[in-house]
Design an enzyme around this catalytic site. Structure first.
Site, PDB file in Angstrom:
ATOM      1  N   TYR A 173       0.806  -1.223   0.000  1.00  0.00           N
ATOM      2  CA  TYR A 173       0.000   0.000   0.000  1.00  0.00           C
ATOM      3  C   TYR A 173       0.842   1.279   0.000  1.00  0.00           C
ATOM      4  CZ  TYR A 173      -4.635  -2.074   0.591  1.00  0.00           C
ATOM      5  OH  TYR A 173      -5.815  -2.737   0.393  1.00  0.00           O
ATOM      6  N   GLY A 209      -8.769  -6.047  -1.094  1.00  0.00           N
ATOM      7  CA  GLY A 209      -8.052  -5.178  -0.178  1.00  0.00           C
ATOM      8  C   GLY A 209      -8.925  -4.557   0.890  1.00  0.00           C
ATOM      9  N   SER A 210      -8.494  -3.383   1.285  1.00  0.00           N
ATOM     10  CA  SER A 210      -9.042  -2.667   2.427  1.00  0.00           C
ATOM     11  C   SER A 210     -10.458  -2.139   2.192  1.00  0.00           C
ATOM     12  CB  SER A 210      -8.093  -1.501   2.692  1.00  0.00           C
ATOM     13  OG  SER A 210      -8.759  -0.404   3.212  1.00  0.00           O
ATOM     14  N   GLY A 211     -11.120  -1.765   3.311  1.00  0.00           N
ATOM     15  CA  GLY A 211     -12.414  -1.080   3.230  1.00  0.00           C
ATOM     16  C   GLY A 211     -12.307   0.223   2.459  1.00  0.00           C
ATOM     17  N   GLY A 212     -11.081   0.720   2.304  1.00  0.00           N
ATOM     18  CA  GLY A 212     -10.841   1.915   1.502  1.00  0.00           C
ATOM     19  C   GLY A 212     -11.100   1.695   0.024  1.00  0.00           C
TER      20      GLY A 212
END
Lengths: 428, 134
Positions: free
Chosen positions: A392, B64-67
């Site tokens: 990320y 992936g992320s909640g983003g």
């Protein structure tokens, strides 16, 4: 989606503007998911603060929240705060901000604005416990039990609630679910979606922290949204589970899995698949692990400008081991260690904080480099031991004239880099 | 010109027609999307810095992320069309409030190419593809 009479009254606004906004979101969420109804939560919830809704389109302001709290409204289930509060898309550190060397996070005024005290005071009155961590559940002293319905919101936490605890959640923790104690009945709330669909084995028995991280990343990339069952794993430590979970949800989006004989809904492989045949079978061989290792390493030389450990946030045992490794040592480059805010005090009491400070390392809580928006100005090469952080953080530096390189390897590789400024990690 | 119609399920309603941008790889949000610029910032991604704003963004699945909801704010696409979804694609659709569809009878990834025109009729539950070289 079916709504009962009380839910309809909320939607019509008969019970006030906040229940109405919450019900509008839950209805739209349920329709989007193809859910038949809402279920009542009996487990726990978390959400990212200070947002009063998952989507800004359903948010209401702090004035409405204040009125709600003054009227005596409380969350329906135990609720925890995930990570530090958001401010303009970034989250700052709860502790360690003064010494982080990164503007504006090291500025008092910015820090205070970030912590959003007004919102947090109101949420605490409603019953939220403001732990502020991506793995808050490791410090929460309270877990949902097997079968309980929850609303959690952190990709790396979803496998913990579903696979490790056997409780049930989609990645949809938000104010509406926490306040009304309801979530749309779909996905991992339902038995039929919890069984394994994909069989995954590996050439080597997955045993080390690095192997769990690489295996998780590879499985995420290969399995997408599936529910995998893993055939060749050691008995993982808590730290290894954190690595597996965060890496699976970086490479892919795996919120439920089984390790037959270890996780609660899979006494054996056949049970994990509910008697059905696997839809697909994958072999994660050493070449696949090496490919993940090479993807996660993104650097041209061996100089390291900075090291960051603790993605996901370190457990107390991680802190203990790290303190043991750093005692009497001195870091040559900026060295961040990330943990859960509630463990900061424990780290001080146990003497770890003093060791870290003497070693030139900065213990920080509630955030991580990617969540803070990057690393201090001038850092060109960052060393990490986390697939998630590696993959990320470079997203914050997409421009050619400002690229960030990443060295990825074991925690010991990172510690050596912190002490020498050189990267010695290699694929083994 | 030949049109291909595929039935699917709506995540969020609405009707729009726009050019397709196809992501062969699942999309990832959080730090790996720039919502204001409307492009992916994930290293190694085939759509790295390719603007999706105003396009029908076609992708296999969210990850992936909640983003992930970063794709649903700022410089948003015209619509989302994806093979599989979960809570990530739902939250994203509910941020964007643009037509969003999934669970098609034929995988749209096997039919749509970047540059094709795609009519997304989420209200009636279908997409209609006009091939650029059709």
């Amino acid at each position: 989606m079916f709504l009962n009479d009380e839910e309809k009254r909320m939607l019509n606004g008969e019970m006030g503007i906040v229940p109405q906004k919450c019900m509008e979101y839950l209805q739209d969420e349920g329709e989007a998911a193809g859910a038949e109804c809402l279920i009542d939560l009996d487990g726990t919830a978390d959400f990212h603060t200070p947002m009063t809704a998952m989507s800004y389109r359903y948010q209401f302001g702090i004035e409405e929240l204040r009125k709600l709290v003054e009227s005596g409204a409380r969350f329906k289930v135990p609720v925890f705060a995930n990570k530090s509060p958001f401010l303009e898309g970034k989250v700052t550190c709860v502790h360690g901000w003064k010494g982080c060397g990164m503007a504006p996070h090291n500025e008092e005024e910015y820090h205070e604005r970030c912590m959003q005290k007004e919102f947090m005071d109101l949420y605490r009155k409603m019953g939220m416990m403001t732990i502020h961590s991506c793995d808050y559940y490791l410090a929460s002293t309270y877990w949902p039990t097997k079968g309980q319905h929850c609303a959690w919101n952190e990709s790396s936490a979803l496998p913990w609630v579903n696979a490790v605890l056997g409780a049930r959640s989609n990645i949809d923790g938000n104010f509406a679910s926490a306040f009304l104690g309801k979530a749309p009945a779909y996905g991992f709330h339902l038995d039929e979606n919890r069984y394994a669909t994909v069989y995954v084995t590996s050439q080597r028995t997955i045993s080390t922290d690095l192997e769990y991280d690489l295996f998780g990343f590879a499985v995420g990339e290969e399995c997408g949204l599936a529910v995998p069952a893993f055939a060749n794993m050691s008995r993982p430590t808590t730290t290894q589970l954190l690595k597996l979970h965060s890496a699976m949800n970086t490479g892919g989006s795996i919120h439920m899995y089984h390790i037959p004989g270890t996780t609660p809904e899979a006494p054996d492989m056949e049970y994990a698949f509910h008697g059905q045949k696997p839809r697909q079978e994958y072999m994660v061989d050493d070449a696949r692990l090496k490919k993940a290792y090479e993807t996660l390493n993104y650097h041209t030389g061996d100089d390291v400008d900075m090291v960051s450990l603790g993605c996901p946030h370190m457990t107390v045992v991680d802190l203990m081991y790290l303190a043991r490794k750093l005692e009497g040592k001195k870091a040559k480059v900026p060295f961040w260690i990330m943990t859960i805010p509630w463990l900061y005090h424990i780290a001080r009491e146990q003497g770890y904080l003093e060791i870290f400070e003497a070693a030139g390392a900065n213990l920080m809580t509630g955030t991580c480099p990617a969540a803070m928006g990057g690393v201090p100005e001038g850092v060109k090469v960052l060393a990490v031991d986390s697939a998630k952080q590696s993959y990320y953080i470079t997203g914050r530096y997409p421009d050619d004239d400002r690229r960030l390189q990443v060295c990825y390897g074991t925690q010991d590789d990172c510690i050596e880099a912190a002490l020498t400024g050189k990267w010695r990690g290699e694929w083994r | 010109m030949k049109k291909i119609r595929i039935k699917g399920r709506r995540e969020f309603g609405g009707v729009v027609e726009a050019e397709a941008l196809v992501s062969p790889k699942p999309l990832e949000g959080f730090a790996n999307v720039d919502s204001m610029q409307g492009y992916v910032t994930e290293r190694n991604h085939p759509l790295f810095k390719v603007c999706y704003t105003g396009k029908v963004l076609v992708y296999p699945s969210p990850r992936g992320s909640g983003g992930f909801m970063g794709f649903g704010i700022g410089a948003v696409p015209a619509a989302f069309v994806h093979t599989e979804g979960n809570a990530l694609s739902i939250a994203c659709a509910l941020c964007a409030h643009i037509p969003s569809m999934t669970d098609f009878e034929t995988d749209p990834m096997t039919v749509i190419e970047t540059g094709d025109m795609v009519l997304v009729n989420a209200d009636e539950g279908y997409i209609e593809i006009t091939k650029k070289n059709g």
